[in-house]
Design a protein around this motif. Structure first.
Motif, mmCIF file in Angstrom:
data_model
loop_
_atom_site.group_PDB
_atom_site.id
_atom_site.type_symbol
_atom_site.label_atom_id
_atom_site.label_comp_id
_atom_site.label_asym_id
_atom_site.label_seq_id
_atom_site.Cartn_x
_atom_site.Cartn_y
_atom_site.Cartn_z
ATOM 1 N N ARG A 703 0.763 -1.226 0.083
ATOM 2 C CA ARG A 703 0.004 -0.053 -0.022
ATOM 3 C C ARG A 703 0.805 1.255 0.137
ATOM 4 O O ARG A 703 0.435 2.185 -0.602
ATOM 5 C CB ARG A 703 -0.901 -0.044 1.079
ATOM 6 C CG ARG A 703 -1.967 -1.062 1.147
ATOM 7 C CD ARG A 703 -2.689 -1.277 2.386
ATOM 8 N NE ARG A 703 -3.307 0.015 2.886
ATOM 9 C CZ ARG A 703 -3.783 0.178 4.210
ATOM 10 N NH1 ARG A 703 -3.836 -1.174 5.055
ATOM 11 N NH2 ARG A 703 -4.240 1.210 4.829
ATOM 12 N N HIS A 704 1.928 1.280 0.737
ATOM 13 C CA HIS A 704 2.831 2.629 0.722
ATOM 14 C C HIS A 704 4.244 2.305 -0.153
ATOM 15 O O HIS A 704 4.939 3.263 -0.081
ATOM 16 C CB HIS A 704 3.169 2.736 2.027
ATOM 17 C CG HIS A 704 1.956 3.133 2.878
ATOM 18 N ND1 HIS A 704 1.528 4.535 2.977
ATOM 19 C CD2 HIS A 704 1.290 2.308 3.697
ATOM 20 C CE1 HIS A 704 0.496 4.360 4.002
ATOM 21 N NE2 HIS A 704 0.272 3.043 4.338
ATOM 22 N N GLY A 705 4.383 1.422 -0.660
ATOM 23 C CA GLY A 705 5.663 1.039 -1.968
ATOM 24 C C GLY A 705 6.798 1.178 -0.837
ATOM 25 O O GLY A 705 8.130 1.586 -1.531
ATOM 26 N N ASP A 706 6.643 0.870 0.196
ATOM 27 C CA ASP A 706 8.109 0.666 0.869
ATOM 28 C C ASP A 706 8.832 -0.869 0.839
ATOM 29 O O ASP A 706 7.950 -1.499 0.852
ATOM 30 C CB ASP A 706 7.904 1.062 2.344
ATOM 31 C CG ASP A 706 9.240 1.173 3.365
ATOM 32 O OD1 ASP A 706 9.708 2.158 3.309
ATOM 33 O OD2 ASP A 706 9.619 0.038 3.777
ATOM 34 N N ARG A 707 10.001 -0.938 0.885
ATOM 35 C CA ARG A 707 10.718 -2.218 0.768
ATOM 36 C C ARG A 707 11.658 -2.455 1.609
ATOM 37 O O ARG A 707 12.697 -3.353 1.443
ATOM 38 C CB ARG A 707 11.362 -2.310 -0.811
ATOM 39 C CG ARG A 707 10.483 -1.932 -1.780
ATOM 40 C CD ARG A 707 11.230 -2.037 -3.136
ATOM 41 N NE ARG A 707 10.436 -1.581 -4.278
ATOM 42 C CZ ARG A 707 10.334 -0.355 -4.865
ATOM 43 N NH1 ARG A 707 11.143 0.369 -4.223
ATOM 44 N NH2 ARG A 707 9.770 -0.176 -5.805
#
Length: 715
Positions: A703-707
């Motif tokens: 949902r937030h594009g964090d990796r």
């Protein structure tokens, strides 16, 4: 005449005080002068007592011939308990000359007489001597009983320092039995009870030997150096060759072969000067020569080590020289060395695996010979393409929590604050030793059905993976991936999406297929941001073991460290949404944080992290008033079930897991301060809705594009 005898006896008592203080040269000079006076005065009985004391002093100084002469001179004038003391010394002579069974017989007779006479001080000496002899005779239970009995006697007569030494000696017995954690616990307990290493440098030698057995060669050498200095200062020659020989072993383990050979040859010279057997030193020197490419004959030296009662030296030399190691009983380590030789020579996989399995039941798999036993078994499993056997041999136990006190942790924080680097090094060494004293925990259980397993291991420098998908186990030999992991980390750090996609695609293509759904990964490349890989994006990924049950959390602790712009807002928002305890500003001290985390379902810490290499004990999160180190967590009575480290890579995930946390969500990369709050809010919403930690993190990352974050599991 009686007045003269009283004065001489007073001088004798003063001499004994010097012996107890470890001042052997001064004790010898005082006894010698008193002996000359006793002879002039014709005080035969006092002279016999002084001869007996000089026999004790000379034995401890490494002068057995002189000790024997004094003992022979004393005997005609001895009666009663003094004669029993002389028999005790005879037994200690036999111990020194590696005749433990004869020593036990002599000391048992002395113990009966000393008990009958009520001579408590020398009774303790005899019990300690018999305990040492029984340990060398490989009777650890009987040896431990002797040390416990000696400790009871010494406590009853107020000899607390010597009683602490008995506790230390119980550690020596545990070492002989192959129980390293118990040995280290006894050593640390003895130190806490006030054992004075200045007077008893032999305690440092034993501790150095334990550290060497644990694979901490540098630590062992650091402990051993002051021990040798103290032995020299106290003129404790009886232990000097053992200390120098141990220094040679440390150098050998450190691949410092010239130093190992020089130290071993020095130890041999001291052994010969004391008319003791030099062959153990010769064996270490020969091993150093074999390690540098020389091929000296080793058979005679090994046989002489056996004859001298040093079978481990003999076995190690035979292994280095490629000679057969006899099958025999003995210490756990000696049996493991014999099993290692059997595994090396096994004609087939079945017998090699049986020898490895038996050997690993005796020694730590993280240190040699355990590492080689495990490598041999892995090699056979790989040669036969047996994926399940590779998976089985890849799993090893992990250390449990260490008994580090809050006072010790505060002393370390204070030393750091003062910039006292010498004190920091000393305290960290003590904490590391305590960590070694912790027992090992079993490897994690098998993952539940429906979860894919991907287990990595390295054998002979090659990366191996085993995948278990839908119950089917496959073996994969992989090319080097370190370059690809580094490229992907760099791309994620800099936020270049094209570079992220290119690096992730290249690395993904090298890894085994793992299907869909939850995946558990063990032993994977360190620092790999799995959420960036196409095959793992949006999937619940747990690093280390299966994720815990997805019970919604009920209790929370929200903690914010200083100097993070959004940390206070992050924990305040989470507290409003989910309830619980919040600590921020000056209230977020180490002690307050430990109290707040103890026993809660979820502990969330937003703070600056400091990674200390591969040392989770000393990695930290910055809180008010100082850092929260990995070793601080061992004071938690009940660890949080789920831990969230909303910080840059702090290196604390292994420390929380070692203490018993079921899952730790942490970053392996730098975390932008302004992006963490939204991701963390979504993650905790997922937990509240019933998702497990890995699934909640995967959903929040999509949902937030964090990796940058990963979910770590037990083990």
């Amino acid at each position: 005449m009686r007045a003269v005898e009283q004065r001489l006896l007073a001088r004798h008592a003063a001499c004994l005080e010097q012996v107890e203080l470890g001042r052997l040269p001064e004790a010898g000079r005082m006894a010698g002068r008193a002996l000359a006076a006793a002879r002039r005065a014709g005080a035969v009985e006092v002279a016999a007592k002084l001869h007996l004391t000089l026999a004790w002093v000379e034995l401890d100084r490494g002068r057995p011939d002189s000790s024997t002469r004094h003992l022979d001179a004393a005997l005609p004038g001895l009666t009663g308990n003094d004669l029993a003391r002389a028999n005790c010394l005879r037994g200690l002579h036999l111990c020194l000359h590696a005749e433990p069974r004869a020593a036990v017989t002599r000391l048992t007779a002395a113990i009966r007489e000393l008990r009958r006479c009520g001579d408590q001080w020398w009774l303790a000496n005899a019990l300690v001597g018999r305990g040492i002899a029984r340990a060398y005779a490989l009777r650890p239970a009987a040896a431990d009983a002797d040390f416990r009995a000696a400790r009871t006697v010494l406590l009853a007569i107020g000899e607390r320092d010597r009683a602490a030494m008995c506790l230390h000696n119980r550690g020596f017995v545990a070492m002989v039995a192959g129980d390293l954690p118990t040995a280290l616990r006894h050593y640390e307990d003895a130190a806490r009870e006030g054992l004075a290493a200045v007077r008893r440098p032999e305690a440092l030698i034993d501790r150095a030997e334990a550290l060497l057995a644990a694979g901490l060669v540098g630590e062992a050498r650091e402990v051993l150096a002051p021990a040798i200095t103290l032995l020299d200062r106290c003129d404790r020659g009886s232990r000097m060759p053992d200390a120098v020989l141990l220094a040679a072993r440390c150098a050998l383990a450190d691949n410092d072969f010239p130093a190992a050979r020089a130290l071993a040859e020095r130890a041999a010279r001291i052994f010969r000067a004391q008319r003791r057997d030099p062959w153990p030193s010769n064996a270490v020197a020969l091993r150093a020569r074999w390690a540098t490419g020389e091929r000296p004959r080793a058979g005679r030296a090994a046989a002489e080590c056996d004859r001298a009662g040093r079978p481990e030296d003999a076995a190690e030399l035979r292994l280095a020289a490629g000679l057969p190691v006899p099958r025999r009983g003995g210490t756990a380590r000696l049996r493991a060395l014999s099993l290692l030789d059997r595994a090396r020579r096994a004609p087939d996989r079945r017998r090699a695996a049986a020898a490895c399995r038996a050997g690993l039941a005796l020694v730590d798999p993280h240190t040699w010979p355990g590492t080689e036993l495990r490598s041999i078994a892995l090699g056979h499993a790989l040669a036969h393409g047996d994926a399940r056997a590779v998976l089985r041999w890849s799993r090893v136990e992990a250390p449990a929590a260490a008994p580090v006190s809050g006072r010790l942790a505060e002393r370390l924080r204070s030393a750091r604050g003062r910039g006292d680097q010498d004190r920091v090094v000393q305290l960290e060494r003590e904490i590391r030793r305590l960590s070694l004293a912790a027992p090992r925990t079993a490897p994690p259980a098998a993952v539940p059905s429906g979860t894919t397993l991907l287990a990595f291991t390295i054998h002979n420098g090659h990366l191996i993976a085993v995948s278990v998908v839908d119950g089917r186990c496959r073996l994969h030999r992989l090319p080097p991936v370190d370059h690809h992991v580094h490229a992907l980390r760099l791309a994620v750090e800099t936020g270049h999406e094209d570079a992220v996609r290119a690096s992730a695609d290249a690395l993904d293509a090298l890894l085994p297929p793992t299907g869909d759904g939850p995946v558990t990964i063990t032993g994977g490349p360190p620092g790999l941001p799995w959420a960036a890989l196409p095959s793992y994006r949006g999937r619940p990924v747990s690093l280390g073991a299966a994720p815990p049950d997805a019970d919604p959390p009920r209790t929370h602790a929200w903690i914010a460290g200083p100097d993070l712009v959004h940390a206070d807002r992050e924990v305040a928002d989470l507290r409003r949404a989910h309830g619980g305890t919040v600590l921020a500003g000056r209230a977020a001290t180490v002690e307050a944080a430990l109290r707040a985390m103890d026993g809660v379902d979820v502990a969330h810490l937003a703070a600056h992290g400091h990674l200390r290499g591969d040392q989770p004990l000393f990695s930290s999160l910055q809180l008010a008033g100082g850092p929260l180190h990995g070793h601080d967590l061992d004071r938690l009575a009940r660890p949080p079930r789920i831990v969230v480290l909303s910080a840059c890579d702090s290196g604390l995930a292994p420390a929380f897991l070692r203490r018993g946390a079921k899952a730790v969500v942490a970053s392996t990369l730098t975390v932008p301060d302004d992006r963490a709050p939204a991701l963390m809010a979504a993650f905790h919403d997922g937990l509240r809705s019933g998702l497990g930690p890995a699934a909640a993190l995967a959903d929040a990352q999509v949902r937030h594009g964090d990796r940058r974050f990963s979910c770590f599991g037990p083990g």
